[in-house]
Design a protein around this motif. Structure first.
Motif, PDB file in Angstrom:
ATOM      1  N   ARG A 227       0.652  -1.310  -0.082  1.00  0.00           N
ATOM      2  CA  ARG A 227      -0.096  -0.013   0.030  1.00  0.00           C
ATOM      3  C   ARG A 227       0.751   1.109  -0.093  1.00  0.00           C
ATOM      4  O   ARG A 227       0.341   2.331  -0.407  1.00  0.00           O
ATOM      5  CB  ARG A 227      -1.023   0.220   1.263  1.00  0.00           C
ATOM      6  CG  ARG A 227      -1.910  -1.067   1.241  1.00  0.00           C
ATOM      7  CD  ARG A 227      -2.755  -1.183   0.093  1.00  0.00           C
ATOM      8  NE  ARG A 227      -3.742  -2.192   0.178  1.00  0.00           N
ATOM      9  CZ  ARG A 227      -3.553  -3.611  -0.238  1.00  0.00           C
ATOM     10  NH1 ARG A 227      -2.674  -3.867  -0.809  1.00  0.00           N
ATOM     11  NH2 ARG A 227      -4.505  -4.301  -0.099  1.00  0.00           N
ATOM     12  N   ARG A 228       2.013   1.103   0.333  1.00  0.00           N
ATOM     13  CA  ARG A 228       2.984   2.284   0.376  1.00  0.00           C
ATOM     14  C   ARG A 228       3.917   2.511  -0.681  1.00  0.00           C
ATOM     15  O   ARG A 228       4.541   3.515  -0.920  1.00  0.00           O
ATOM     16  CB  ARG A 228       3.892   2.267   1.827  1.00  0.00           C
ATOM     17  CG  ARG A 228       3.048   2.281   3.061  1.00  0.00           C
ATOM     18  CD  ARG A 228       2.549   3.782   3.453  1.00  0.00           C
ATOM     19  NE  ARG A 228       3.688   4.605   3.343  1.00  0.00           N
ATOM     20  CZ  ARG A 228       4.264   5.163   4.597  1.00  0.00           C
ATOM     21  NH1 ARG A 228       3.637   4.422   5.672  1.00  0.00           N
ATOM     22  NH2 ARG A 228       5.182   6.046   4.518  1.00  0.00           N
ATOM     23  N   VAL A 229       3.983   1.365  -1.418  1.00  0.00           N
ATOM     24  CA  VAL A 229       5.074   1.494  -2.868  1.00  0.00           C
ATOM     25  C   VAL A 229       3.959   1.034  -3.920  1.00  0.00           C
ATOM     26  O   VAL A 229       3.184   0.077  -3.857  1.00  0.00           O
ATOM     27  CB  VAL A 229       6.196   0.410  -2.456  1.00  0.00           C
ATOM     28  CG1 VAL A 229       7.112   0.437  -3.445  1.00  0.00           C
ATOM     29  CG2 VAL A 229       6.874   0.846  -1.151  1.00  0.00           C
ATOM     30  N   ASP A 230       4.490   1.750  -5.139  1.00  0.00           N
ATOM     31  CA  ASP A 230       3.787   1.425  -6.441  1.00  0.00           C
ATOM     32  C   ASP A 230       3.847  -0.106  -6.602  1.00  0.00           C
ATOM     33  O   ASP A 230       5.330  -0.764  -6.710  1.00  0.00           O
ATOM     34  CB  ASP A 230       4.460   2.440  -7.483  1.00  0.00           C
ATOM     35  CG  ASP A 230       3.521   2.194  -8.784  1.00  0.00           C
ATOM     36  OD1 ASP A 230       3.155   1.314  -8.974  1.00  0.00           O
ATOM     37  OD2 ASP A 230       3.734   3.004  -9.348  1.00  0.00           O
ATOM     38  N   PRO A 231       2.821  -1.153  -6.820  1.00  0.00           N
ATOM     39  CA  PRO A 231       2.901  -2.368  -7.126  1.00  0.00           C
ATOM     40  C   PRO A 231       3.803  -2.686  -8.430  1.00  0.00           C
ATOM     41  O   PRO A 231       4.178  -3.778  -8.390  1.00  0.00           O
ATOM     42  CB  PRO A 231       1.348  -2.796  -7.066  1.00  0.00           C
ATOM     43  CG  PRO A 231       0.605  -1.508  -7.390  1.00  0.00           C
ATOM     44  CD  PRO A 231       1.456  -0.414  -6.829  1.00  0.00           C
ATOM     45  N   ARG A 232       3.793  -1.732  -9.245  1.00  0.00           N
ATOM     46  CA  ARG A 232       4.451  -1.725 -10.695  1.00  0.00           C
ATOM     47  C   ARG A 232       6.014  -1.847 -10.447  1.00  0.00           C
ATOM     48  O   ARG A 232       6.752  -2.400 -11.275  1.00  0.00           O
ATOM     49  CB  ARG A 232       4.391  -0.883 -11.521  1.00  0.00           C
ATOM     50  CG  ARG A 232       2.587  -0.769 -12.019  1.00  0.00           C
ATOM     51  CD  ARG A 232       2.206   0.440 -12.755  1.00  0.00           C
ATOM     52  NE  ARG A 232       2.689   1.596 -12.013  1.00  0.00           N
ATOM     53  CZ  ARG A 232       2.218   2.621 -12.461  1.00  0.00           C
ATOM     54  NH1 ARG A 232       2.000   2.981 -13.579  1.00  0.00           N
ATOM     55  NH2 ARG A 232       2.313   3.834 -11.597  1.00  0.00           N
ATOM     56  N   THR A 233       6.600  -1.548  -9.324  1.00  0.00           N
ATOM     57  CA  THR A 233       7.954  -1.888  -8.751  1.00  0.00           C
ATOM     58  C   THR A 233       8.696  -3.209  -8.673  1.00  0.00           C
ATOM     59  O   THR A 233       9.607  -3.384  -8.274  1.00  0.00           O
ATOM     60  CB  THR A 233       8.448  -0.762  -7.738  1.00  0.00           C
ATOM     61  OG1 THR A 233       7.620  -1.406  -6.728  1.00  0.00           O
ATOM     62  CG2 THR A 233       7.991   0.491  -7.994  1.00  0.00           C
ATOM     63  N   GLY A 234       7.383  -4.138  -8.270  1.00  0.00           N
ATOM     64  CA  GLY A 234       7.986  -5.476  -7.866  1.00  0.00           C
ATOM     65  C   GLY A 234       8.346  -5.775  -6.546  1.00  0.00           C
ATOM     66  O   GLY A 234       9.285  -6.297  -6.318  1.00  0.00           O
TER      67      GLY A 234
END
Length: 393
Positions: A227-234
């Protein structure tokens, strides 16, 4: 002309080169102990008229061609093996109990060694127009990787770009997987120790439940990161160890939890330690436990430069127009990333599956590599040299 010469040399010396690989495979050495491997590589280089420069302990580099204002193109091989028992049953299996080249570094080393010898022959007959550096790096398999030492020893001085391959046993031999941007992930380790007064499970309100606290971190931290990090970053946290307690009715005084945090985004990686510390603090605050968090930064992601990757792709296509495929982004770590913090470059996936039978995996004792991949790797790097020469012309 360079590429054609390397191709012919590679085909003519195939048996000899395969013999080098099998010798290295039989005599694997773990990280920072690659004494025999270093001596073996240095001996072959000297036999081909080259003058290797040994690193302080293990590993070496060698230069070919002229010193130019543009600098040298470098190729890196990792020479260490893993503490894994080989179970392939091959006639040239590891002769060292509990140690094997289960990650294909013997193939990487042989490719760069073959390239060095082929280019040495070309230089003697025709003269190289581009400067080349071959780096035989120790200790890729340990935290945080031997690349940092190699760089501190000056291996990138005068280098304008650097290339590497990694065997891919899921990819058919002859195929070369390329990818612009992140091809591997940053890999950090998180270790958590929690403590409390202990007590009886019938009176949890009089204690601090360290098992509950550990379980909260194990389940909540991965969710909060999503929820805190863009999920597209893996970005993903996965725990591989949790330990506490000894009896079902006793609340233990201490416990430990450890795992890895991975991301393909360099910006996320640089802020991950602070973010994890903040989240763990918030998760544990209501539990009443004392805690100590150790966050070990590992390697950044391998970020393939777009220009270097285009050159690598063109080099592969020049050999075989059907060879290039899109490599997937891996969550594994690779210390080749440290070189790319200093100079542009690219790492490719080198197909090593025969196309028949089982597809093996790296870091497993049953890994079998199709040795035709060695010739593909040498020719690929020879083509890269030719592309660099064309660019400089």
């Amino acid at each position: 002309m360079v590429s054609a010469f390397v191709n012919e040399w590679c085909d003519a010396h195939r048996s000899e080169v395969i013999g080098w690989r099998r010798h290295i495979h039989r005599h694997p050495e773990t990280s920072n102990k690659e004494v025999h491997t270093t001596e073996f590589v240095a001996q072959i280089l000297r036999e081909h008229g080259l003058e290797p420069r040994l690193f302080p302990e293990t590993g070496l580099l060698v230069d070919l061609g002229p010193d130019t204002e543009q600098g040298r193109v470098a190729f890196r091989a990792d020479i260490d093996a893993l503490p894994i028992q080989e179970v392939t049953g091959l006639e040239y299996s590891s002769e060292v109990p509990g140690v094997s080249h289960a990650c294909g570094h013997d193939v990487h080393t042989t490719i760069v060694l073959g390239l060095a010898c082929a280019l040495a022959a070309y230089d003697q007959q025709h003269g190289l127009s581009v400067g080349v550096r071959l780096i035989f790096q120790p200790a890729e398999e340990v935290w945080v990787g031997g690349a940092t030492d190699v760089i501190s020893w000056g291996a990138l001085e005068g280098v304008h770009s650097i290339y590497a391959v990694h065997v891919e046993p899921k990819l058919r031999v002859g195929r070369i997987g390329v990818r612009t941007g992140a091809i591997t992930s940053a890999t950090d380790v998180l270790e958590l120790e929690v403590s409390g007064p202990g007590g009886h499970t019938s009176r949890p309100h009089l204690s601090a439940d360290v098992i509950y606290a550990l379980a909260k971190v194990a389940t909540d931290l991965p969710g909060l990161l999503s929820r805190r990090v863009d999920p597209r970053t893996g970005t993903v946290a996965v725990f591989g160890h949790i330990n506490s307690g000894f009896a079902p009715n006793a609340m233990p005084e201490t416990g430990t939890l450890s795992g890895t945090v991975r991301t393909a985004d360099i910006g996320v990686w640089r802020n991950m330690q602070q973010l994890c510390s903040e989240l763990v603090e918030h998760i544990l605050a209501p539990t009443g436990v004392e805690y100590r968090l150790k966050y070990h930064r590992g390697v950044p992601p391998v970020l393939n430069d777009d220009v270097a990757t285009a050159l690598l792709s063109a080099a592969a296509t020049a050999i075989d127009p059907q060879s290039v495929v899109q490599a997937p982004q891996s969550s594994g770590g690779e210390d080749f990333s440290w070189y790319l913090e200093h100079v542009p470059g690219s790492m490719a996936r080198l197909g090593a599956w025969s196309g028949e039978g089982e597809q093996y995996d790296i870091h497993m004792g049953d890994l079998v590599v199709d040795e035709r991949a060695i010739g593909v790797g040498i020719k690929l790097f020879g083509s890269v040299v030719a592309q660099c020469a064309h660019v400089e012309d």
